[in-house]
Enzyme design. Structure first.
Site, mmCIF file in Angstrom:
data_model
loop_
_atom_site.group_PDB
_atom_site.id
_atom_site.type_symbol
_atom_site.label_atom_id
_atom_site.label_comp_id
_atom_site.label_asym_id
_atom_site.label_seq_id
_atom_site.Cartn_x
_atom_site.Cartn_y
_atom_site.Cartn_z
ATOM 1 C CE LYS A 299 -21.002 25.565 13.738
ATOM 2 N NZ LYS A 299 -22.237 24.486 14.376
ATOM 3 N NE ARG A 309 -25.655 24.112 7.820
ATOM 4 C CZ ARG A 309 -25.475 25.130 7.644
ATOM 5 N NH1 ARG A 309 -25.114 25.711 6.391
ATOM 6 N NH2 ARG A 309 -24.741 25.737 8.665
ATOM 7 C CE LYS A 352 -18.396 22.579 11.970
ATOM 8 N NZ LYS A 352 -19.902 22.066 12.321
ATOM 9 C CB SER A 378 -18.561 17.898 5.490
ATOM 10 O OG SER A 378 -19.366 19.037 5.731
#
Length: 431
Positions: A299, A309, A352, A378
């Site tokens: 990550k 967020r 990620k 996102s």
């Protein structure tokens, strides 16, 4: 339109010619003679009609010549070959095309790409709804709240909107979800104790979903940032240092609480050292040997997380996450994390973000026999959505291509906010 077929009989009656006039129906199985003309050879003209019917009097199935296999073969041996459609002419090149000799090449890869059927036969990578995991944001409210930076995504009310969204996903074959909670600010603390409240938002939602859909595969997020008043994935010391071992202690309690509620896979996304082994020990000690761990193995401290967020209102109150998330410039470091997670008992390894890190997905795929997951985050989702709204790209095609690229790089499953939309596309739905 008429087509002509010739059948040469070995008998003395000579060649028999069939002229078939095709009607619009594809089921052209019946025919009858309409006229017979005798000259030097006997010619039989037939008009075909729909199955079981005729233009005039309906006379049953298409008549055959009644020749045996041996008689048909004898006709061929005697040189009486039935007439077939002619060889199609070679398509003409546009005017001005230069006349050149064929290139002296034996290998022409375009031969395997020449038609949709051929391309489908040789397609190396495929994707189905079973490969998709649908991330869902939940909150304590009853209404579904749109997320401004993520068009089409909502904070779902856990009692109603969540259940309805899961039902839609299951309708198109997407039967795996991962839950992310928007926790009330009043419940956030510096130690994130709400993370392991067994009557908290996530455990309640898991129990509700499992009661309605027992076979639903539920992944959970194991990290403190949604529950932390500091917005970090771990406990923050007064000098700003993220405390590793103390955080792992909290994460173990969080994972056990989620497993007790019915989670199938717990997913530590915090990037603390040693947390996979500690969580495995904690789960096993409570009898949850069957619960899997999907570790966020690689990550990265990425700038692609901004819309997420906003969705959870979990931006760090100060600083950044670079002391625990990986440097985007590093490649070999992913192998260190891979080896640690494998040895500590991870069941699935996750990378990620997704598309900007295809090389890391391939690295893990080549180095580990474990299933590999990729998170299309996102920022990736929002860029594709924005490009589609501005008509700069074909949103659906880019969406499906991006998912296929993640699969091609080596991802077995993909966490994507496009899961429902992609599932509908794969099922041929248009809504």
């Amino acid at each position: 339109m008429a087509s002509v077929a010739m059948l040469n009989s070995p008998c003395n009656i000579g060649a028999v010619k069939f002229e078939v006039k095709v009607k619009s129906s594809p089921n052209l199985l019946c025919a009858r003679p309409s006229s017979i003309r005798l000259n030097r050879r006997r010619v039989l003209t037939i008009r075909a009609s729909k199955e079981g019917h005729d233009n005039e009097s309906g006379s049953g199935p298409l008549r055959k010549m009644g020749l045996t296999d041996e008689e048909c073969e004898a006709a061929i041996v005697a040189g009486k070959v039935p007439e077939a459609p002619p060889v199609p002419p070679k398509p003409a090149a546009p005017a001005g095309t230069p006349i050149v000799s064929s290139l002296p090449i034996n290998r022409r890869p375009r031969r395997n790409r020449r038609s949709p059927a051929v391309r489908a036969a040789f397609q190396e990578t495929n994707i189905s709804p079973a490969n998709l995991v649908y991330p869902l944001f939940i909150h304590e409210g009853e209404e579904d709240t749109p997320i401004g930076a993520m068009p089409g995504c909502y904070r779902l009310g856990w009692r109603h909107g969540l259940v309805e969204e899961v039902a839609k996903a299951r309708d198109v074959g997407v039967n795996s979800i991962v839950l992310f909670p928007k926790v009330p600010d009043a419940l956030k603390t510096s130690t994130g104790d709400e993370a392991y409240n067994e009557n908290g938002l996530v455990p309640r939602s898991i129990r509700l979903l499992k009661e309605k859909y027992p076979d639903l595969v539920i992944y959970t997020d194991v990290a403190l940032d949604p529950y932390s008043s500091d917005g970090h994935d771990g406990i923050v010391r007064e000098d700003g240092v993220i405390m590793n071992d103390e955080t792992v202690h909290q994460l173990c309690k969080q994972a056990v609480a989620q497993a007790r509620a019915g989670a199938d896979v717990v997913s530590p996304s915090d990037m603390m050292d040693g947390r996979v082994g500690a969580i495995r020990t904690a789960l096993d000690a409570e009898g949850f040997h069957h619960v899997s761990i999907m570790s966020y193995t690689a990550k990265y401290a990425s700038s692609f997380y901004g819309p997420f967020r906003e969705a959870l209102d979990s931006n760090p109150r100060f600083g950044d996450k670079k002391t625990y998330q990986m440097n985007p410039a590093n490649y070999r470091e992913a192998l260190v994390e891979l080896q640690a997670d494998e040895s500590e008992g991870a069941d699935i390894l996750l990378v990620k973000p997704g598309l900007p890190y295809l090389d890391i997905i391939r690295l893990l795929r080549d180095k580990s026999p474990l299933p590999i997951a990729a998170y299309q985050v996102s920022g990736e989702y929002s860029m594709i959505k924005a490009g589609g709204v501005l008509k700069m790209i074909d949103e659906e095609r880019v969406m499906m291509e991006s998912l296929m690229c993640l699969r091609r790089a080596g991802a077995d499953i993909i966490l994507t906010y496009f899961a429902l939309q992609a599932g509908r596309c794969l099922c041929g739905e248009k809504r």
